[in-house]
Design an enzyme around this catalytic site. Structure first.
Site, PDB file in Angstrom:
ATOM      1  N   ASP A   1     -15.905 -60.993  73.748  1.00 54.93           N
ATOM      2  CA  ASP A   1     -15.623 -60.112  73.112  1.00 54.93           C
ATOM      3  C   ASP A   1     -15.414 -58.885  74.203  1.00 54.93           C
ATOM      4  O   ASP A   1     -15.458 -59.157  75.319  1.00 54.93           O
ATOM      5  CB  ASP A   1     -16.277 -59.743  72.015  1.00 54.93           C
ATOM      6  CG  ASP A   1     -15.919 -58.548  70.910  1.00 54.93           C
ATOM      7  OD1 ASP A   1     -14.917 -59.156  70.124  1.00 54.93           O
ATOM      8  OD2 ASP A   1     -16.435 -57.466  71.045  1.00 54.93           O
TER       9      ASP A   1
ATOM     10  N   LYS B   1     -22.031 -62.961  65.170  1.00 58.41           N
ATOM     11  CA  LYS B   1     -21.847 -61.998  66.241  1.00 58.41           C
ATOM     12  C   LYS B   1     -22.858 -61.586  67.269  1.00 58.41           C
ATOM     13  O   LYS B   1     -24.329 -61.654  66.652  1.00 58.41           O
ATOM     14  CB  LYS B   1     -21.187 -60.567  65.627  1.00 58.41           C
ATOM     15  CG  LYS B   1     -20.260 -59.857  66.642  1.00 58.41           C
ATOM     16  CD  LYS B   1     -19.045 -60.497  66.794  1.00 58.41           C
ATOM     17  CE  LYS B   1     -18.181 -59.978  67.732  1.00 58.41           C
ATOM     18  NZ  LYS B   1     -16.784 -60.297  67.918  1.00 58.41           N
TER      19      LYS B   1
HETATM   20  P1  NDP Z   1     -11.899 -56.207  76.469  1.00 60.06           P
HETATM   21  O1  NDP Z   1     -13.133 -55.793  77.097  1.00 60.06           O
HETATM   22  O2  NDP Z   1     -11.153 -57.198  77.410  1.00 60.06           O
HETATM   23  O3  NDP Z   1     -10.891 -54.814  76.476  1.00 60.06           O
HETATM   24  C1  NDP Z   1     -11.371 -53.813  75.670  1.00 60.06           C
HETATM   25  C2  NDP Z   1     -10.373 -52.642  75.934  1.00 60.06           C
HETATM   26  O4  NDP Z   1     -10.529 -51.488  74.843  1.00 60.06           O
HETATM   27  C3  NDP Z   1     -10.414 -51.893  77.133  1.00 60.06           C
HETATM   28  O5  NDP Z   1      -9.118 -51.585  77.951  1.00 60.06           O
HETATM   29  C4  NDP Z   1     -11.479 -50.619  77.322  1.00 60.06           C
HETATM   30  O6  NDP Z   1     -11.292 -49.619  78.042  1.00 60.06           O
HETATM   31  C5  NDP Z   1     -11.013 -50.119  75.727  1.00 60.06           C
HETATM   32  N1  NDP Z   1     -11.989 -49.678  75.023  1.00 60.06           N
HETATM   33  C6  NDP Z   1     -13.297 -50.236  74.833  1.00 60.06           C
HETATM   34  N2  NDP Z   1     -14.053 -49.446  74.076  1.00 60.06           N
HETATM   35  C7  NDP Z   1     -13.355 -48.278  74.012  1.00 60.06           C
HETATM   36  C8  NDP Z   1     -13.606 -47.010  73.208  1.00 60.06           C
HETATM   37  N3  NDP Z   1     -14.687 -46.721  72.976  1.00 60.06           N
HETATM   38  N4  NDP Z   1     -12.601 -46.022  73.320  1.00 60.06           N
HETATM   39  C9  NDP Z   1     -11.160 -46.162  74.021  1.00 60.06           C
HETATM   40  N5  NDP Z   1     -11.055 -47.592  74.427  1.00 60.06           N
HETATM   41  C10 NDP Z   1     -11.964 -48.405  74.645  1.00 60.06           C
HETATM   42  O7  NDP Z   1     -11.801 -56.540  75.054  1.00 60.06           O
HETATM   43  P2  NDP Z   1     -10.979 -57.473  74.007  1.00 60.06           P
HETATM   44  O8  NDP Z   1      -9.750 -57.186  74.344  1.00 60.06           O
HETATM   45  O9  NDP Z   1     -11.603 -58.838  74.137  1.00 60.06           O
HETATM   46  O10 NDP Z   1     -11.290 -56.828  72.634  1.00 60.06           O
HETATM   47  C11 NDP Z   1     -10.543 -55.692  72.056  1.00 60.06           C
HETATM   48  C12 NDP Z   1     -10.679 -55.788  70.567  1.00 60.06           C
HETATM   49  O11 NDP Z   1     -10.277 -56.828  70.051  1.00 60.06           O
HETATM   50  C13 NDP Z   1     -12.149 -55.636  69.980  1.00 60.06           C
HETATM   51  O12 NDP Z   1     -12.364 -54.921  68.932  1.00 60.06           O
HETATM   52  C14 NDP Z   1     -12.497 -57.067  69.723  1.00 60.06           C
HETATM   53  O13 NDP Z   1     -13.702 -57.194  68.982  1.00 60.06           O
HETATM   54  C15 NDP Z   1     -11.287 -57.337  69.385  1.00 60.06           C
HETATM   55  N6  NDP Z   1     -11.304 -58.722  69.355  1.00 60.06           N
HETATM   56  C16 NDP Z   1     -11.167 -59.664  70.410  1.00 60.06           C
HETATM   57  C17 NDP Z   1     -10.893 -60.865  70.474  1.00 60.06           C
HETATM   58  C18 NDP Z   1     -10.912 -61.670  71.634  1.00 60.06           C
HETATM   59  O14 NDP Z   1     -10.493 -62.927  71.688  1.00 60.06           O
HETATM   60  N7  NDP Z   1     -11.096 -61.096  72.973  1.00 60.06           N
HETATM   61  C19 NDP Z   1     -10.591 -61.729  69.305  1.00 60.06           C
HETATM   62  C20 NDP Z   1     -10.563 -61.009  67.995  1.00 60.06           C
HETATM   63  C21 NDP Z   1     -10.745 -59.529  68.125  1.00 60.06           C
HETATM   64  P3  NDP Z   1     -12.373 -49.841  79.189  1.00 60.06           P
HETATM   65  O15 NDP Z   1     -11.809 -50.756  80.182  1.00 60.06           O
HETATM   66  O16 NDP Z   1     -12.011 -48.544  79.887  1.00 60.06           O
HETATM   67  O17 NDP Z   1     -13.697 -49.885  78.650  1.00 60.06           O
END
Ligand code: NDP
Length: 443
Positions: free
Chosen positions: A164, A124
């Site tokens: 991510d 990571k």
């Molecule tokens: P994105 O950046 O596309 O979206 C993240 C979302 O989560 C946004 O809506 C963001 O809101 C919100 N968010 C981030 N931090 C916080 C917080 N502290 N409190 C509340 N909301 C929060 O990320 P992903 O969708 O790619 O990733 C989401 C999760 O999935 C993570 O845990 C990641 O590690 C996991 N994941 C992702 C993969 C992927 O293929 N993308 C694969 C496997 C796991 P805002 O826009 O306001 O920041």
């Protein structure tokens, strides 16, 4: 050494890494009896070796903002374990990124990647850079600068980063361009690339779709169905949006999305068109709450989605977004299934509450593995310089998620027939890595 001793040592060595210790404890809760019974694992100190990254490094990133000021950020890469294949894991750009967060994510990634059955180790990386409020030009300059520093340490057979939080297709493309430029090689060094230059046709959708395929397997096993179920989803990013799309396609009713500012509740349920609007809104970095003016529903400022009545919860935002109070709210509001799209979104107390209240719960390392699985397929495509169709990849994704589900059932079913998906995922994932380490001897 027994597992408990190893945990105590880690706590002493890394007192300032709470997220990493939490991830190790979550694994040990399930594998300790098996580990402490296995003399070979102990003689070869498999747990001591697997909890210490192969290497971890940090670097300075200088970049120039739109006003001509020089900005300095920190970047890291944790190459945790390559027993099963080259290091593989995403890159996160978020102000909360720290060594502890990256170690927890890299550690989880080892076992998640093992569960996919594809040849990938765990890694990571990321930076404390905050993409919020930055212009497109600033993001491009930052991505170039980040890859300029990381490039010597990654490669198609060595370490293959991906996206991510804060890193989507656009950022991956910029980083890929810089690597290609520096190395003068066109290789699959990153996954999640644009489809025109080696990307997989289903990578954008893969984590969200894979999560819902996993959920469907859970429901089938419980003789239940997704049709008309009310679903709470947190997040409004990549994972949340495509999970929502697949739930709607399969006949479920998604009633929430959220972001770091609050929760959007649409009791009528989101349609595919409404989700498309959310995707476009987030891509242009505009507020999620504008939805209410356009489509109705309510905006719950500063709130998480977990206090709303529903049947299923899919946390898809970030780590530790469900604590004991949230978990109790889910129980009290009738939720029967929790499948994690994010990494470690439920804290230890929340998981205990799920388990004590017969909520069928699956951990992220199993249910969100679809993203990295399709990344593994993208690596294969790049190696043989071929493309697969959307339909072929979607079928492969469904098969992989079913295999992961079935491994969880195989290793997690107790004598009374109850399935503990967390236990199943931890034992299945850990055994694959541990057995390879045994075969390697003590290197
Ligand atoms: P994105 O950046 O596309 O979206 C993240 C979302 O989560 C946004 O809506 C963001 O809101 C919100 N968010 C981030 N931090 C916080 C917080 N502290 N409190 C509340 N909301 C929060 O990320 P992903 O969708 O790619 O990733 C989401 C999760 O999935 C993570 O845990 C990641 O590690 C996991 N994941 C992702 C993969 C992927 O293929 N993308 C694969 C496997 C796991 P805002 O826009 O306001 O920041």
């Amino acid at each position: 050494m027994k597992s408990n001793q190893i945990l105590q040592d880690l706590k002493q060595k890394y007192p300032h890494e709470p997220e990493f210790i939490q991830a190790v404890e979550e694994l040990l809760e399930d594998i300790a009896p098996m580990y402490d019974d296995n003399q070979t694992y102990q003689d070869l100190d498999i747990l001591g070796r697997v909890t210490e990254p192969d290497r971890m490094f940090s670097f300075r990133i200088n970049w120039e903002d739109d006003k001509g000021n020089i900005q300095v950020n920190r970047g890291w890469r944790v190459q945790f374990n390559n027993a099963l294949g080259p290091y593989k894991g995403g890159i996160r750009f978020h102000p909360t990124v720290s060594p502890s967060v990256l170690k927890f994510l890299g550690f989880e990634q080892i076992f998640k990647n093992a569960l996919t059955g594809l040849p990938m180790g765990g890694a990571k990386g990321g930076s404390d850079f905050d993409p919020k409020g930055k212009s497109d030009n600033e993001i491009r300059r930052f991505c170039y600068a980040f890859m300029r520093e990381l490039a010597p340490y990654v490669g198609a057979d060595m370490d293959i980063p991906a996206g991510d939080i804060g890193v989507g297709g656009r950022e991956v493309n910029y980083m890929f361009a810089m690597y290609k430029n520096m190395s003068r090689e066109f290789t699959g060094v990153l996954t999640g690339k644009g489809v025109g230059h080696g990307g997989s046709l289903i990578r954008t959708e893969a984590t969200g779709f894979g999560l819902v395929y996993f959920l469907k397997n859970m429901l089938d096993t419980a003789n239940d169905t997704i049709t008309d179920k009310k679903v709470l989803i947190s997040g409004a990013g990549n994972v949340a949006s495509y999970a929502a799309k697949k739930v709607i396609e399969l006949g479920g009713k998604v009633i929430t999305l959220s972001d770091s500012v609050g929760t959007l509740h649409d009791a009528e349920g989101f349609s595919q068109e409404k989700i498309d609007w959310v995707i476009a809104q987030k891509a242009s970095r505009k507020p999620l709450k504008d939805y209410v003016q356009k489509f109705g529903g309510e905006w719950l400022e500063g709130k998480r989605p977990w206090a709303i009545k529903a049947d299923i919860a899919l946390p898809c935002a970030t780590q530790n977004e469900i604590n004991a109070t949230d978990a109790q709210n889910l129980v009290d509001n009738g939720v029967k299934y929790v499948a994690e799209g994010a990494n470690m979104p439920s804290d230890a107390d929340a998981i205990s509450i799920f388990q004590n209240n017969n909520i069928i719960y699956s951990p992220g390392k199993a249910s969100n593995a679809g993203g990295v699985a399709v990344s593994g397929l993208e690596m294969s495509q790049n190696s043989v310089r071929q493309y697969s169709s959307f339909e072929t990849l979607d079928k492969q994704l469904q098969d992989i998620m079913k295999n992961i589900h079935d491994a969880c059932v195989e290793y997690g079913t107790s004598d009374d027939g109850k399935i503990d998906y967390k236990k199943g995922a931890n034992i299945a994932g850990f055994s694959r890595v541990a057995d390879s380490l045994v075969n390697y001897g003590i290197l």
